[in-house]
Design a protein around this motif. Structure first.
Motif, PDB file in Angstrom:
ATOM      1  N   HIS A 179      39.771  40.062  42.119  1.00  0.00           N
ATOM      2  CA  HIS A 179      41.140  40.445  41.758  1.00  0.00           C
ATOM      3  C   HIS A 179      41.089  41.341  40.530  1.00  0.00           C
ATOM      4  N   LEU A 180      41.721  42.504  40.626  1.00  0.00           N
ATOM      5  CA  LEU A 180      41.837  43.401  39.478  1.00  0.00           C
ATOM      6  C   LEU A 180      43.144  43.086  38.761  1.00  0.00           C
ATOM      7  N   PRO A 181      43.062  42.539  37.543  1.00  0.00           N
ATOM      8  CA  PRO A 181      44.295  42.152  36.846  1.00  0.00           C
ATOM      9  C   PRO A 181      45.105  43.321  36.317  1.00  0.00           C
ATOM     10  N   VAL A 182      44.552  44.539  36.318  1.00  0.00           N
ATOM     11  CA  VAL A 182      45.266  45.713  35.809  1.00  0.00           C
ATOM     12  C   VAL A 182      46.279  46.166  36.853  1.00  0.00           C
ATOM     13  N   PRO A 183      47.566  46.243  36.514  1.00  0.00           N
ATOM     14  CA  PRO A 183      48.575  46.687  37.491  1.00  0.00           C
ATOM     15  C   PRO A 183      48.303  48.111  37.955  1.00  0.00           C
ATOM     16  N   GLY A 184      48.551  48.353  39.244  1.00  0.00           N
ATOM     17  CA  GLY A 184      48.383  49.680  39.804  1.00  0.00           C
ATOM     18  C   GLY A 184      46.947  50.020  40.164  1.00  0.00           C
ATOM     19  N   SER A 185      46.057  49.044  40.124  1.00  0.00           N
ATOM     20  CA  SER A 185      44.662  49.303  40.482  1.00  0.00           C
ATOM     21  C   SER A 185      44.552  49.501  41.985  1.00  0.00           C
ATOM     22  N   PRO A 186      43.666  50.389  42.425  1.00  0.00           N
ATOM     23  CA  PRO A 186      43.520  50.630  43.867  1.00  0.00           C
ATOM     24  C   PRO A 186      42.766  49.510  44.557  1.00  0.00           C
ATOM     25  N   ALA A 187      43.384  48.912  45.574  1.00  0.00           N
ATOM     26  CA  ALA A 187      42.751  47.821  46.307  1.00  0.00           C
ATOM     27  C   ALA A 187      41.644  48.335  47.219  1.00  0.00           C
ATOM     28  N   GLY A 188      41.701  49.613  47.592  1.00  0.00           N
ATOM     29  CA  GLY A 188      40.697  50.178  48.485  1.00  0.00           C
ATOM     30  C   GLY A 188      39.291  50.085  47.921  1.00  0.00           C
ATOM     31  N   LEU A 241      38.152  47.716  46.059  1.00  0.00           N
ATOM     32  CA  LEU A 241      37.697  46.330  46.221  1.00  0.00           C
ATOM     33  C   LEU A 241      37.257  46.061  47.654  1.00  0.00           C
ATOM     34  N   VAL A 242      37.966  46.632  48.625  1.00  0.00           N
ATOM     35  CA  VAL A 242      37.578  46.463  50.031  1.00  0.00           C
ATOM     36  C   VAL A 242      36.207  47.085  50.251  1.00  0.00           C
ATOM     37  N   GLU A 243      36.001  48.255  49.662  1.00  0.00           N
ATOM     38  CA  GLU A 243      34.698  48.926  49.774  1.00  0.00           C
ATOM     39  C   GLU A 243      33.603  48.078  49.121  1.00  0.00           C
ATOM     40  N   LEU A 244      33.891  47.528  47.955  1.00  0.00           N
ATOM     41  CA  LEU A 244      32.933  46.670  47.258  1.00  0.00           C
ATOM     42  C   LEU A 244      32.612  45.431  48.081  1.00  0.00           C
ATOM     43  N   ALA A 245      33.643  44.774  48.608  1.00  0.00           N
ATOM     44  CA  ALA A 245      33.438  43.578  49.424  1.00  0.00           C
ATOM     45  C   ALA A 245      32.655  43.904  50.687  1.00  0.00           C
ATOM     46  N   GLY A 246      32.851  45.105  51.227  1.00  0.00           N
ATOM     47  CA  GLY A 246      32.149  45.532  52.431  1.00  0.00           C
ATOM     48  C   GLY A 246      30.648  45.604  52.252  1.00  0.00           C
ATOM     49  N   GLU A 248      39.494  39.940  53.872  1.00  0.00           N
ATOM     50  CA  GLU A 248      40.957  39.871  53.897  1.00  0.00           C
ATOM     51  C   GLU A 248      41.470  40.594  52.663  1.00  0.00           C
ATOM     52  N   ALA A 249      42.268  41.618  52.862  1.00  0.00           N
ATOM     53  CA  ALA A 249      42.847  42.366  51.748  1.00  0.00           C
ATOM     54  C   ALA A 249      44.288  41.920  51.558  1.00  0.00           C
ATOM     55  N   LEU A 250      44.657  41.610  50.328  1.00  0.00           N
ATOM     56  CA  LEU A 250      46.020  41.199  50.024  1.00  0.00           C
ATOM     57  C   LEU A 250      46.794  42.372  49.462  1.00  0.00           C
ATOM     58  N   SER A 251      48.117  42.218  49.334  1.00  0.00           N
ATOM     59  CA  SER A 251      48.963  43.326  48.896  1.00  0.00           C
ATOM     60  C   SER A 251      48.686  43.704  47.445  1.00  0.00           C
ATOM     61  N   THR A 252      48.311  42.750  46.617  1.00  0.00           N
ATOM     62  CA  THR A 252      47.921  43.068  45.248  1.00  0.00           C
ATOM     63  C   THR A 252      46.485  43.576  45.285  1.00  0.00           C
ATOM     64  N   PRO A 253      45.950  44.125  44.209  1.00  0.00           N
ATOM     65  CA  PRO A 253      44.550  44.563  44.263  1.00  0.00           C
ATOM     66  C   PRO A 253      43.619  43.345  44.282  1.00  0.00           C
ATOM     67  N   THR A 254      43.598  42.679  45.438  1.00  0.00           N
ATOM     68  CA  THR A 254      42.836  41.448  45.601  1.00  0.00           C
ATOM     69  C   THR A 254      42.217  41.419  46.986  1.00  0.00           C
ATOM     70  N   VAL A 255      40.961  40.978  47.081  1.00  0.00           N
ATOM     71  CA  VAL A 255      40.306  40.797  48.371  1.00  0.00           C
ATOM     72  C   VAL A 255      39.617  39.441  48.411  1.00  0.00           C
ATOM     73  N   LEU A 256      39.633  38.855  49.592  1.00  0.00           N
ATOM     74  CA  LEU A 256      38.900  37.620  49.886  1.00  0.00           C
ATOM     75  C   LEU A 256      37.862  37.954  50.928  1.00  0.00           C
ATOM     76  N   PHE A 257      36.680  37.364  50.827  1.00  0.00           N
ATOM     77  CA  PHE A 257      35.682  37.605  51.861  1.00  0.00           C
ATOM     78  C   PHE A 257      34.704  36.446  51.935  1.00  0.00           C
ATOM     79  N   THR A 285      41.423  28.329  47.287  1.00  0.00           N
ATOM     80  CA  THR A 285      40.976  27.945  45.947  1.00  0.00           C
ATOM     81  C   THR A 285      40.403  29.162  45.232  1.00  0.00           C
ATOM     82  N   ALA A 286      39.562  29.919  45.920  1.00  0.00           N
ATOM     83  CA  ALA A 286      39.004  31.133  45.319  1.00  0.00           C
ATOM     84  C   ALA A 286      40.119  32.097  44.922  1.00  0.00           C
ATOM     85  N   LEU A 287      41.134  32.233  45.764  1.00  0.00           N
ATOM     86  CA  LEU A 287      42.252  33.128  45.490  1.00  0.00           C
ATOM     87  C   LEU A 287      43.021  32.693  44.243  1.00  0.00           C
ATOM     88  N   LEU A 288      43.402  31.417  44.171  1.00  0.00           N
ATOM     89  CA  LEU A 288      44.163  30.932  43.016  1.00  0.00           C
ATOM     90  C   LEU A 288      43.382  31.095  41.723  1.00  0.00           C
TER      91      LEU A 288
END
Length: 197
Positions: free
Chosen positions: A6-15, A17-22, A29-38, A78-81
């Motif tokens: 999760h990137l706590p900085v507002p307006g961070s690009p979630a893309g 994080l998806v690339e990093l998780a890949g 799983e990409a969430l609407s905030t700059p957050t990914v679960l994998f 749990t990881a998300l929270l």
């Protein structure tokens, strides 16, 4: 085991994080905030224990000039929270989910306003207090939502990831030797291309 970035900085690009998780898992799983679960199951054989997996995630993130909160836990919620509400790197050992979540306020739950109001009237302000309530009484008073929120507070909620599906491009090209003047031969070529696709 699941990881959450999760990137706590507002307006961070979630893309990013998806690339990093890949780089670590195809199950993302990409969430609407700059957050990914994998899912990071199986990485123990390639990278090592959860501490080494978290260090590898942090190293790859730093190479991309990202500094996300990182959480590893036995279940995705749990990881998300933890990643959303605690800064830094956190590894929650199986069986210690409730302990890690207990100091968090109940407002971190994605529950209805009515549910959170009821908890407030009861004096329940932390997830640990919600987790300590008797399950049968909670179910009788707050129904299925109460049971689900208590399972989240205990770190026992199990669900599959809502996977990101990559965009698929269906395109084909066929060069004709001669111009086609009639519709029927053109449909023959189009049918062959569509069949291949």
């Amino acid at each position: 085991m699941f990881a959450c970035l999760h990137l706590p900085v507002p307006g961070s690009p979630a893309g990013c994080l998806v690339e990093l998780a890949g780089h670590f898992s195809p199950l993302i799983e990409a969430l609407s905030t700059p957050t990914v679960l994998f899912d990071v199951d199986g990485l123990e054989r390639l990278i090592g224990n959860p501490e080494k997996i978290a260090a590898a995630l942090a190293q790859h993130a730093a190479a991309l000039q990202l500094h996300p909160n990182i959480a590893l836990a036995a279940n995705p919620d749990t990881a998300l929270l933890v990643a959303l509400h605690l800064e830094g790197i956190h590894i929650i050992a199986p069986g210690y989910e409730a302990e890690a979540l207990s100091p968090m306020p109940t407002s971190v739950l994605s529950a209805s306003d009515e549910f959170l109001e009821t908890l407030g009237r009861w004096g329940i302000t932390r997830l640990g207090e919600l987790a300590a309530l008797p399950p049968l009484g909670l179910a009788a008073r707050l129904g299925a939502e109460g049971m689900r929120m208590q399972q989240l507070a205990l770190g026992q909620c199990v669900r599959p990831l809502r996977l990101v599906t990559p965009d698929e491009d269906y395109a084909a090209r066929f060069d004709l030797e001669h111009p086609v003047a009639l519709l029927e031969p053109l449909l023959f070529y189009i049918s062959a291309i569509l069949n291949d696709l």
